[in-house]
Write a protein that holds these residues in place. Structure first.
Motif, PDB file in Angstrom:
ATOM      1  N   THR A 124      16.775  58.164 -21.156  1.00  0.00           N
ATOM      2  CA  THR A 124      16.743  57.145 -22.299  1.00  0.00           C
ATOM      3  C   THR A 124      15.999  57.768 -23.280  1.00  0.00           C
ATOM      4  OG1 THR A 124      17.307  55.384 -21.374  1.00  0.00           O
ATOM      5  CG2 THR A 124      16.613  54.901 -23.648  1.00  0.00           C
ATOM      6  N   ALA A 125      16.443  58.333 -24.682  1.00  0.00           N
ATOM      7  CA  ALA A 125      15.795  58.825 -25.681  1.00  0.00           C
ATOM      8  C   ALA A 125      16.195  58.027 -26.813  1.00  0.00           C
ATOM      9  CB  ALA A 125      15.986  60.143 -25.941  1.00  0.00           C
ATOM     10  N   THR A 126      15.217  57.219 -27.501  1.00  0.00           N
ATOM     11  CA  THR A 126      15.456  56.407 -28.542  1.00  0.00           C
ATOM     12  C   THR A 126      14.632  56.874 -29.852  1.00  0.00           C
ATOM     13  OG1 THR A 126      13.669  54.753 -27.887  1.00  0.00           O
ATOM     14  CG2 THR A 126      16.070  54.193 -27.394  1.00  0.00           C
ATOM     15  N   ASP A 127      13.447  57.363 -29.531  1.00  0.00           N
ATOM     16  CA  ASP A 127      12.664  57.735 -30.715  1.00  0.00           C
ATOM     17  C   ASP A 127      13.313  58.987 -31.160  1.00  0.00           C
ATOM     18  OD1 ASP A 127       9.331  57.408 -29.403  1.00  0.00           O
ATOM     19  OD2 ASP A 127      10.797  55.985 -29.955  1.00  0.00           O
ATOM     20  N   ASP A 128      13.220  59.202 -32.590  1.00  0.00           N
ATOM     21  CA  ASP A 128      13.835  60.303 -33.351  1.00  0.00           C
ATOM     22  C   ASP A 128      13.407  61.859 -32.865  1.00  0.00           C
ATOM     23  OD1 ASP A 128      15.181  58.444 -34.922  1.00  0.00           O
ATOM     24  OD2 ASP A 128      13.890  58.924 -36.513  1.00  0.00           O
ATOM     25  N   ARG A 129      12.058  61.809 -32.445  1.00  0.00           N
ATOM     26  CA  ARG A 129      11.425  62.852 -32.034  1.00  0.00           C
ATOM     27  C   ARG A 129      11.989  63.396 -30.664  1.00  0.00           C
ATOM     28  NH1 ARG A 129       5.284  64.922 -32.544  1.00  0.00           N
ATOM     29  NH2 ARG A 129       5.569  67.011 -31.236  1.00  0.00           N
ATOM     30  N   ALA A 130      12.067  62.048 -29.859  1.00  0.00           N
ATOM     31  CA  ALA A 130      12.711  62.310 -28.259  1.00  0.00           C
ATOM     32  C   ALA A 130      14.089  62.888 -28.351  1.00  0.00           C
ATOM     33  CB  ALA A 130      12.600  61.019 -27.837  1.00  0.00           C
ATOM     34  N   VAL A 131      15.085  62.414 -29.323  1.00  0.00           N
ATOM     35  CA  VAL A 131      16.140  62.831 -29.519  1.00  0.00           C
ATOM     36  C   VAL A 131      16.355  64.098 -29.875  1.00  0.00           C
ATOM     37  CG1 VAL A 131      18.365  62.303 -30.575  1.00  0.00           C
ATOM     38  CG2 VAL A 131      17.240  60.469 -29.957  1.00  0.00           C
ATOM     39  N   SER A 132      15.442  64.609 -30.680  1.00  0.00           N
ATOM     40  CA  SER A 132      15.384  65.722 -31.439  1.00  0.00           C
ATOM     41  C   SER A 132      14.756  66.951 -30.043  1.00  0.00           C
ATOM     42  CB  SER A 132      14.435  66.174 -32.212  1.00  0.00           C
ATOM     43  OG  SER A 132      14.253  67.534 -32.804  1.00  0.00           O
ATOM     44  N   ASP A 133      13.645  66.303 -29.473  1.00  0.00           N
ATOM     45  CA  ASP A 133      13.527  67.150 -28.239  1.00  0.00           C
ATOM     46  C   ASP A 133      14.583  67.237 -27.158  1.00  0.00           C
ATOM     47  OD1 ASP A 133      11.024  67.536 -29.233  1.00  0.00           O
ATOM     48  OD2 ASP A 133      10.066  66.235 -27.937  1.00  0.00           O
ATOM     49  N   VAL A 134      15.508  66.356 -26.982  1.00  0.00           N
ATOM     50  CA  VAL A 134      16.626  66.636 -26.026  1.00  0.00           C
ATOM     51  C   VAL A 134      17.419  67.607 -26.468  1.00  0.00           C
ATOM     52  CG1 VAL A 134      18.424  65.285 -25.002  1.00  0.00           C
ATOM     53  CG2 VAL A 134      16.219  64.389 -25.020  1.00  0.00           C
ATOM     54  N   GLY A 135      17.856  67.597 -27.653  1.00  0.00           N
ATOM     55  CA  GLY A 135      18.634  68.622 -28.256  1.00  0.00           C
ATOM     56  C   GLY A 135      18.172  70.063 -28.076  1.00  0.00           C
ATOM     57  N   LYS A 136      16.734  70.184 -28.208  1.00  0.00           N
ATOM     58  CA  LYS A 136      16.054  71.426 -28.331  1.00  0.00           C
ATOM     59  C   LYS A 136      16.101  71.750 -26.725  1.00  0.00           C
ATOM     60  CE  LYS A 136      11.904  73.938 -28.971  1.00  0.00           C
ATOM     61  NZ  LYS A 136      10.403  73.913 -29.668  1.00  0.00           N
ATOM     62  N   ALA A 137      15.948  70.936 -25.965  1.00  0.00           N
ATOM     63  CA  ALA A 137      16.027  71.247 -24.455  1.00  0.00           C
ATOM     64  C   ALA A 137      17.600  71.881 -24.182  1.00  0.00           C
ATOM     65  CB  ALA A 137      15.709  70.086 -23.627  1.00  0.00           C
ATOM     66  N   ALA A 138      18.341  71.269 -24.700  1.00  0.00           N
ATOM     67  CA  ALA A 138      19.761  71.630 -24.333  1.00  0.00           C
ATOM     68  C   ALA A 138      20.005  73.111 -24.928  1.00  0.00           C
ATOM     69  CB  ALA A 138      20.746  70.776 -25.067  1.00  0.00           C
ATOM     70  N   ARG A 139      19.549  73.301 -26.261  1.00  0.00           N
ATOM     71  CA  ARG A 139      19.529  74.654 -26.642  1.00  0.00           C
ATOM     72  C   ARG A 139      18.794  75.726 -26.006  1.00  0.00           C
ATOM     73  NH1 ARG A 139      18.764  71.467 -31.510  1.00  0.00           N
ATOM     74  NH2 ARG A 139      16.681  72.195 -31.451  1.00  0.00           N
ATOM     75  N   LEU A 140      17.634  75.406 -25.595  1.00  0.00           N
ATOM     76  CA  LEU A 140      16.956  76.334 -24.906  1.00  0.00           C
ATOM     77  C   LEU A 140      17.649  76.783 -23.379  1.00  0.00           C
ATOM     78  CD1 LEU A 140      13.206  75.222 -25.168  1.00  0.00           C
ATOM     79  CD2 LEU A 140      14.377  77.045 -26.326  1.00  0.00           C
ATOM     80  N   LEU A 141      18.198  75.560 -22.859  1.00  0.00           N
ATOM     81  CA  LEU A 141      18.883  75.821 -21.653  1.00  0.00           C
ATOM     82  C   LEU A 141      20.172  76.697 -22.008  1.00  0.00           C
ATOM     83  CD1 LEU A 141      19.113  75.120 -18.513  1.00  0.00           C
ATOM     84  CD2 LEU A 141      20.669  73.214 -19.348  1.00  0.00           C
ATOM     85  N   SER A 142      20.847  76.590 -22.877  1.00  0.00           N
ATOM     86  CA  SER A 142      21.916  77.330 -23.264  1.00  0.00           C
ATOM     87  C   SER A 142      21.633  78.813 -23.642  1.00  0.00           C
ATOM     88  CB  SER A 142      22.761  76.673 -24.642  1.00  0.00           C
ATOM     89  OG  SER A 142      23.514  77.535 -24.840  1.00  0.00           O
ATOM     90  N   ALA A 143      20.724  78.886 -24.064  1.00  0.00           N
ATOM     91  CA  ALA A 143      20.212  80.492 -24.493  1.00  0.00           C
ATOM     92  C   ALA A 143      19.852  81.010 -23.131  1.00  0.00           C
ATOM     93  CB  ALA A 143      18.906  80.363 -25.313  1.00  0.00           C
ATOM     94  N   VAL A 144      19.279  80.437 -22.075  1.00  0.00           N
ATOM     95  CA  VAL A 144      18.993  80.994 -21.027  1.00  0.00           C
ATOM     96  C   VAL A 144      20.046  81.250 -20.196  1.00  0.00           C
ATOM     97  CG1 VAL A 144      17.164  80.849 -18.952  1.00  0.00           C
ATOM     98  CG2 VAL A 144      16.603  80.325 -20.988  1.00  0.00           C
ATOM     99  N   TRP A 145      20.820  80.101 -20.007  1.00  0.00           N
ATOM    100  CA  TRP A 145      22.243  80.014 -19.282  1.00  0.00           C
ATOM    101  C   TRP A 145      23.159  81.214 -19.671  1.00  0.00           C
ATOM    102  CZ3 TRP A 145      23.935  79.075 -14.797  1.00  0.00           C
ATOM    103  CH2 TRP A 145      25.568  78.837 -14.602  1.00  0.00           C
ATOM    104  N   GLY A 146      23.200  81.330 -20.785  1.00  0.00           N
ATOM    105  CA  GLY A 146      24.225  82.355 -21.813  1.00  0.00           C
ATOM    106  C   GLY A 146      25.400  81.692 -21.867  1.00  0.00           C
ATOM    107  N   GLY A 147      25.655  80.108 -22.172  1.00  0.00           N
ATOM    108  CA  GLY A 147      26.674  79.486 -22.268  1.00  0.00           C
ATOM    109  C   GLY A 147      26.563  78.434 -23.120  1.00  0.00           C
ATOM    110  N   ARG A 148      27.604  77.343 -23.446  1.00  0.00           N
ATOM    111  CA  ARG A 148      27.433  76.370 -24.201  1.00  0.00           C
ATOM    112  C   ARG A 148      27.097  75.201 -23.124  1.00  0.00           C
ATOM    113  NH1 ARG A 148      32.162  73.278 -27.489  1.00  0.00           N
ATOM    114  NH2 ARG A 148      30.717  71.325 -28.293  1.00  0.00           N
ATOM    115  N   VAL A 149      26.111  74.550 -23.739  1.00  0.00           N
ATOM    116  CA  VAL A 149      25.419  73.256 -22.875  1.00  0.00           C
ATOM    117  C   VAL A 149      25.606  71.956 -23.664  1.00  0.00           C
ATOM    118  CG1 VAL A 149      23.462  72.014 -21.908  1.00  0.00           C
ATOM    119  CG2 VAL A 149      23.828  74.636 -21.586  1.00  0.00           C
TER     120      VAL A 149
END
Length: 241
Positions: A124-149
């Protein structure tokens, strides 16, 4: 007397989750022998972070072993640090390239393929910063995986994980959930129950902690309060070309 490092986490009711966390704490003790390493918690388990701060003295750094900057980091831990001016609080463990690299390792271990649809699952991510951090985590994973996340969470304004899995099926491929959770336990069990074809293990999977994770914790510990400054963001190490 050694400087003290306080590793603070959400508590876990699951014995396997507690054991995984203890394994990380012990690994950090072995790696950072110049520091007195103790653990603390913001809920469920004891001792609580304010108690640990109150019972210790001298320069201390609190490292939040949390994957996003959420309320326990911004309120509970910071308030505890205000009990003593010798206490500093570092950035949380995540998001970080290291966690993305371990997340990709978990994908490979789970048998994920390049044509799978990947959904990063977070608590669960309700704080604005927590939501932003989850989005960043997905972008980092996407960059390392090499595909959309894609992203799904167990609560908050982001797409619910169950819905994210359902939407991902529209691509006509296997759906693989990348578990953005530190330890096994109730949260990970809820991710498994979301209906994906494959769900990866947590970042701490019950075995010896990934050495990169131990190094990341130590880097956080030395990043503030006059301790050694951590270098700049090195960027991703891609899983494949």
């Amino acid at each position: 007397m050694n400087r003290r490092l306080i590793l603070c986490a959400h508590g876990s009711e699951a014995p396997i989750g507690r054991a995984a966390f203890s394994g990380l704490v012990n690994a950090v003790r072995r790696e950072a022998q110049d520091l007195d390493v103790v653990d603390a918690f913001v809920d469920v388990q004891q001792p609580r972070i304010a108690e640990v701060v109150g019972e210790t003295a001298g320069p201390r750094a609190i490292v939040p072993l949390m994957l996003v900057y959420d309320r326990p980091v911004g309120v509970d831990i910071v308030q505890a640090s205000h009990l003593d001016p010798d206490v500093t609080v570092t950035a949380p463990l995540g998001p970080d390239w290291v966690l993305a690299e371990i997340g990709v390792r978990r994908l490979f271990e789970a048998g994920a393929r390049s044509d799978d649809t990947i959904v990063l699952a977070a608590d669960t991510a309700t704080d604005d910063r927590a939501v932003s951090d989850v989005g960043k985590a997905a972008r980092l994973l996407s960059a390392v995986w090499g595909g959309r996340v894609h992203v799904g969470t167990l609560g908050g304004p982001d797409t619910p994980l169950v819905d994210a899995v359902d939407v991902a099926r529209a691509y006509g491929r296997r759906v693989v959930v990348s578990s953005y959770v530190l330890t096994p336990g109730t949260v990970h069990e809820r991710m498994i129950a979301a209906g994906a074809d494959v769900v990866t293990a947590p970042l701490l999977d019950g075995g010896p902690p990934d050495p990169r994770l131990v190094t990341l914790v130590c880097a956080r510990a030395r990043s503030r309060g006059g301790w050694t400054t951590v270098g700049g963001d090195p960027g991703p190490r891609l899983a494949r070309s």
